[in-house]
Design a protein around this motif. Structure first.
Motif, PDB file in Angstrom:
ATOM      1  N   LEU A 158       0.831  -1.207   0.000  1.00 60.93           N
ATOM      2  CA  LEU A 158       0.000   0.000   0.000  1.00 60.93           C
ATOM      3  C   LEU A 158       0.864   1.255   0.000  1.00 60.93           C
ATOM      4  CD1 LEU A 158      -2.801  -1.059   2.512  1.00 60.93           C
ATOM      5  CD2 LEU A 158      -3.054  -0.720   0.048  1.00 60.93           C
ATOM      6  N   GLU A 159       1.973   1.200   0.727  1.00 59.68           N
ATOM      7  CA  GLU A 159       2.885   2.348   0.756  1.00 59.68           C
ATOM      8  C   GLU A 159       3.511   2.581  -0.619  1.00 59.68           C
ATOM      9  OE1 GLU A 159       4.293   2.116   5.457  1.00 59.68           O
ATOM     10  OE2 GLU A 159       5.595   1.333   3.881  1.00 59.68           O
ATOM     11  N   VAL A 160       3.874   1.512  -1.301  1.00 59.32           N
ATOM     12  CA  VAL A 160       4.461   1.643  -2.639  1.00 59.32           C
ATOM     13  C   VAL A 160       3.446   2.270  -3.591  1.00 59.32           C
ATOM     14  CG1 VAL A 160       5.273   0.357  -4.656  1.00 59.32           C
ATOM     15  CG2 VAL A 160       6.162  -0.192  -2.381  1.00 59.32           C
ATOM     16  N   PHE A 161       2.196   1.820  -3.508  1.00 58.43           N
ATOM     17  CA  PHE A 161       1.163   2.398  -4.365  1.00 58.43           C
ATOM     18  C   PHE A 161       0.996   3.890  -4.080  1.00 58.43           C
ATOM     19  CE2 PHE A 161      -3.339   3.613  -4.968  1.00 58.43           C
ATOM     20  CZ  PHE A 161      -3.406   3.469  -6.344  1.00 58.43           C
ATOM     21  N   ALA A 162       0.966   4.254  -2.804  1.00 55.22           N
ATOM     22  CA  ALA A 162       0.829   5.661  -2.431  1.00 55.22           C
ATOM     23  C   ALA A 162       2.035   6.471  -2.913  1.00 55.22           C
ATOM     24  CB  ALA A 162       0.673   5.791  -0.912  1.00 55.22           C
ATOM     25  N   GLN A 163       3.229   5.903  -2.755  1.00 52.76           N
ATOM     26  CA  GLN A 163       4.446   6.591  -3.183  1.00 52.76           C
ATOM     27  C   GLN A 163       4.452   6.786  -4.693  1.00 52.76           C
ATOM     28  OE1 GLN A 163       8.031   4.464  -2.147  1.00 52.76           O
ATOM     29  NE2 GLN A 163       9.389   6.098  -2.796  1.00 52.76           N
TER      30      GLN A 163
END
Length: 238
Positions: A158-163
């Protein structure tokens, strides 16, 4: 009475917004639909920018009274959530995955960039927290599937998608601003002269060296590809 951007408006209820009916529950059969109102708001933003989207202008677009719109979107925050998810429905959710998660993330980013360039208001709309609707969740599901071979846990994916989304939004905002600058050659020339003077004053040797470095291709596509490669290839999966 609700107001555009009212600070004392009721907190947005995601379940009511995305899982409830899109039609008012009481009164006679409505003359409009939430879909039509959202589409009108998107068309207004595409044509005039996000700042042009007000409940009054949207009402005028669909030929409705302002008060009738509040049955579908009680405030501008709700309307923006509807707009973001509406245009996210244009993104493919079944694009081919190669199993190479870095390559697939780059494909995702290119899709997002093209999408945001079609809707230049979207990067600004994404700067504040948005409640993901069905179209956003469908796209997110595809990206999480693409990330499965990376071996990341759920939170990290999820963090990668947000980044990635933040990177694309920021880049498109800059790209759009630069495109506008090219329409003003006098301003661009003035900025170039200013930087040349600063680089020659002896106080900024690192900047002088950087500006003296042979330039790389500056086409929008080439610049985006370089930045994207640095981001994706440098992701740590440890």
């Amino acid at each position: 009475m609700p107001r555009d951007g009212s600070a004392d408006a009721p907190a947005l209820d995601p379940q009511q917004l995305w899982l409830g009916s899109d039609q008012p529950r009481k009164g006679r059969k409505p003359a409009y639909s939430r879909e039509a109102i959202t589409a009108a708001a998107v068309a207004l933003a595409d044509a005039e920018g996000l700042e042009a989207v007000t409940m009054r202008k949207v009402a005028a677009q669909v030929g409705a009274g302002v008060m009738s719109l509040y049955s579908y979107a009680p405030d501008k925050e709700t309307l923006l959530n509807l707009m973001v998810d509406h245009v996210t429905g244009e993104l493919p959710t079944a694009y081919a995955l190669t199993g190479d998660w870095r390559a697939d993330l780059k494909t995702t980013a290119r899709l997002q960039r093209a999408h945001m360039l079609r809707h230049p208001w979207l990067p600004a709309a994404l700067t504040t927290r948005r409640v993901p609707g069905p179209n956003t969740l469908a796209f997110l599901e595809r990206v999480l599937t693409a990330l499965r071979p990376a071996g990341l846990d759920g939170a990290a994916k999820l963090e990668v998608f947000a980044q990635l989304t933040a990177f694309v939004a920021g880049h498109v905002a800059h790209e759009t601003a630069q495109a506008a600058l090219t329409q003003s050659p006098d301003r661009a020339a003035a900025e170039a002269r200013y930087l040349a003077v600063v680089a020659a004053d002896g106080k900024h040797p690192e900047l002088a060296e950087a500006l003296a470095t042979p330039g790389r291709p500056l086409t929008p596509d080439a610049t985006f590809a370089r930045f994207l490669n640095r981001l994706i290839d440098g992701l740590d999966t440890g």
